[in-house]
Design an enzyme around this catalytic site. Structure first.
Site, PDB file in Angstrom:
ATOM      1  N   GLU B 148       0.851  -1.196   0.000  1.00 61.51           N
ATOM      2  CA  GLU B 148       0.000   0.000   0.000  1.00 61.51           C
ATOM      3  C   GLU B 148       0.885   1.244   0.000  1.00 61.51           C
ATOM      4  OE1 GLU B 148      -2.592  -0.138   3.357  1.00 61.51           O
ATOM      5  OE2 GLU B 148      -3.480  -2.060   2.755  1.00 61.51           O
ATOM      6  N   ILE B 178       0.740  -3.465  -7.692  1.00 60.83           N
ATOM      7  CA  ILE B 178       0.174  -4.803  -7.702  1.00 60.83           C
ATOM      8  C   ILE B 178       0.331  -5.392  -9.099  1.00 60.83           C
ATOM      9  CG2 ILE B 178      -1.873  -6.203  -7.243  1.00 60.83           C
ATOM     10  CD1 ILE B 178      -0.697  -4.588  -4.813  1.00 60.83           C
ATOM     11  N   GLU B 383       9.173  -7.456  -3.309  1.00 61.31           N
ATOM     12  CA  GLU B 383       9.067  -8.660  -2.470  1.00 61.31           C
ATOM     13  C   GLU B 383      10.113  -8.684  -1.349  1.00 61.31           C
ATOM     14  OE1 GLU B 383       7.951 -12.347  -4.273  1.00 61.31           O
ATOM     15  OE2 GLU B 383       7.429 -11.329  -6.123  1.00 61.31           O
TER      16      GLU B 383
END
Lengths: 187, 406
Positions: B148, B178, B383
């Site tokens: 976010e 995303i 990640e």
């Protein structure tokens, strides 16, 4: 604590066949353990004279034992002084290099000259990189121990300044032949 | 002077002998088939699609079909669920091959691969019928929405809320960066269900269908690489209790478990990218003559190449080893950050070196190096940024300094 005198490192001058890799790994593990754990007031003989199998790998194991010893020193200092993030990251970098170099060492095959050269190079560079990092970590309480380990480290690094022999051996295998060097296949 | 300075406090895995890496005959064969796929299907198409964020549908369908024929589809998915059952190590071997092409799985939203985000393996039987199996058949795409605007590395700080309304959950929040968020048919969305607990039992994972009212695609975010991750908004997005993935409150654990595996897949991407750059570099150095001598005969360059080779081989060994340990059910909390960050940094160094030693040709679009360079940079961020990985390593060595999530 492991003693170098009791470590039963193979003295056989013949290189092991792949089936003997487990024995080689165990022998390297013993050299590494001695360098990591041996009392500092007893200087072990140079590893290249102790393990006739593959001198470069024996030296690499010795250097990685010293690197682990530096890591342990750095770790103790980080915990003791409740070090902040920058020093913690230095510690992580030492661990990263050590983990990577240990993989190179224990995957090296005596019948694969490139794997031996890269393992020697990885160990040498990991130890050389650890010295200034741990220097920034240790406290006054640890200084004498650090200085003693550093002395050993510098002695083994001086034996091949800048790792030039391993570098040139690897470079020759990679660049002095027309066919593609098979570094892709590691197992 | 005593030895063994607090050696008992070093992680055993930094002291004990590393396990040997053992590839099964099946995994070796899969690697060979992946190499064929690379050479026959991906590399010949590179010039045709130099700068796309996704391939034309017919090309993608062809590649997916071919990947299935070769047994490369969904490699890490167990056979009983419809995958190839090659384990995480098998998936790493395949991804390493296809990532050598800029048309391979360099970006998260590329269809070649077939494995779902691992969180989906926690699906109930009904959820498997609706989401997992269609995904494995290539009929539905998915995304993984954790990041976010105010919670990237600090994933426990997500602000998206899911409130229980008596018959279902109402989700409100914003997600960004995303992968495949703009094209997916459903996604797994992480939201806070108990603000008092947050990462310790207060975050839940939901499956959200694209058709669900309240899900809004805002934009695809342009990046320096080929990927265009999406920004998504959830406004009073209502999902039934049957769309909770795993258990209520256990979403953060699920996210961490998922990232452990996807970080290794990402490390494999880095290996493939670096290998491609390295393979371009060696023949160039033998061929390129300056001041009467090939570059390959210049000492400074020879040393750089030797160090790059050591870098690449070490990252490969670390990655394979972690993948093998995941398959064996070993706790790899320590090894995953090591392999992930090492592979990402290594790939950046190797690609940069290859570009530098190619001179002006390296930055031209005559070669794929500039594309590899742009694509690989994000691997040190996505990640789990390098800094998070270092913090995880330091925490393993010296305990916690301050709370750091995921």
């Amino acid at each position: 604590m492991t003693s170098m005198a009791n470590s039963s490192i193979p003295m056989d001058a013949e290189r092991p066949a792949p089936r003997d890799l487990a024995a080689l790994r165990a022998a390297l593990g013993r050299i590494e353990a001695v360098a990591r754990e041996e009392a500092l007031d007893r200087a072990p003989p140079p590893p290249s004279e102790q393990a006739g199998l593959v001198p470069d790998l024996a030296t690499a194991a010795y250097q990685l034992g010293l690197t682990a010893r530096l890591l342990a020193l750095g770790r103790r200092a980080v915990v003791a002084r409740r070090a902040g993030q920058a020093r913690r990251f230095l510690l992580a970098e030492v661990a990263l290099d050590l983990a990577a170099a240990r993989r190179l060492l224990y995957a090296a095959r005596p019948d694969d000259a490139l794997s031996v050269a890269l393992a020697a190079l990885g160990a040498r560079d990991a130890l050389a990189a650890a010295l200034p990092r741990v220097l920034d970590l240790v406290t006054a309480d640890e200084w004498a121990v650090f200085a003693a380990v550093r002395e050993r480290a510098e002695a083994t690094l001086r034996a091949d300044l800048a790792g030039g022999r391993a570098l040139e051996a690897a470079a020759a295998l990679l660049l002095d032949q027309d066919e593609r060097a098979a570094i892709e296949e590691v197992c | 002077m005593a030895g063994a300075e607090s050696l008992d406090a070093l992680p055993a895995r930094l002291i004990e002998l590393p396990p040997s890496i053992e590839l099964s005959a099946e995994q070796r064969a899969a690697r060979e088939r992946a190499r064929r796929f690379l050479q026959e299907e991906l590399l010949p198409r590179e010039r045709q699609f130099p700068e796309c964020d996704h391939l034309p549908a017919e090309v993608e369908e062809h590649l997916n079909a071919r990947a299935r024929e070769l047994g490369l589809w969904a490699p890490a998915t167990p056979r009983e669920l419809g995958g190839a059952g090659l384990g995480v190590l098998g998936a790493v071997l395949i991804k390493e091959q296809v990532a050598q092409s800029v048309l391979g799985d360099v970006r998260q939203d590329r269809g070649i691969g077939g494995d779902p985000w691992p969180a989906l393996f926690q699906a109930t039987d009904e959820q498997k019928q609706r989401y997992l199996y269609p995904h494995l058949r290539g009929e539905k795409r998915m995304f993984f929405a954790l990041t976010e605007p105010a919670a990237g590395s600090d994933a426990a700080n997500i602000q998206t809320r899911a409130e229980w309304e008596g018959r279902g959950w109402r989700i409100n929040g914003r997600k960004h960066f995303i992968g495949a968020g703009g094209r997916a048919d459903f996604g797994v969305v992480f939201a806070v269900t108990d603000p008092g607990k947050r990462a310790r039992g207060g975050i839940t994972c939901f499956i959200v269908d694209r058709e669900t009212p309240g899900w809004r695609w805002v934009r695809d975010i342009e990046t320096m690489g080929a990927c265009r991750p999406a920004e998504l908004v959830f406004e009073d997005c209502r999902v039934p209790p049957s769309n909770v993935l795993g258990e209520v409150g256990q979403g953060f654990v699920l996210a961490q478990q998922t990232l452990s595996i996807t970080r290794i897949r990402q490390a494999a991407l880095c290996l493939g990218t670096a290998q491609r750059a390295f393979d371009l570099l060696l023949p160039w150095l033998r061929r390129r003559v300056t001041f009467g001598r090939p570059l390959a005969q210049r000492e400074a360059i020879r040393w750089l190449v030797a160090r790059a080779a050591a870098d690449l081989r070490a990252a490969r060994l670390l990655t394979y080893s972690v993948a093998q340990q995941i398959d064996r059910g070993v706790d790899v909390r320590w090894e995953v950050p090591t392999a992930k960050t090492r592979a990402a940094q290594m790939a950046g160094r190797v690609v940069d070196l290859a570009m530098q030693l190619h001179g002006a040709l390296g930055v031209s679009r005559d070669l794929p190096l500039e594309r590899l360079y742009r694509d690989i940079r994000s691997m040190r961020i996505t990640e789990g940024a390098d800094e998070i990985q270092r913090d995880l390593i330091a925490r393993e060595l010296a305990g916690r300094e301050e709370p750091v999530s995921a």
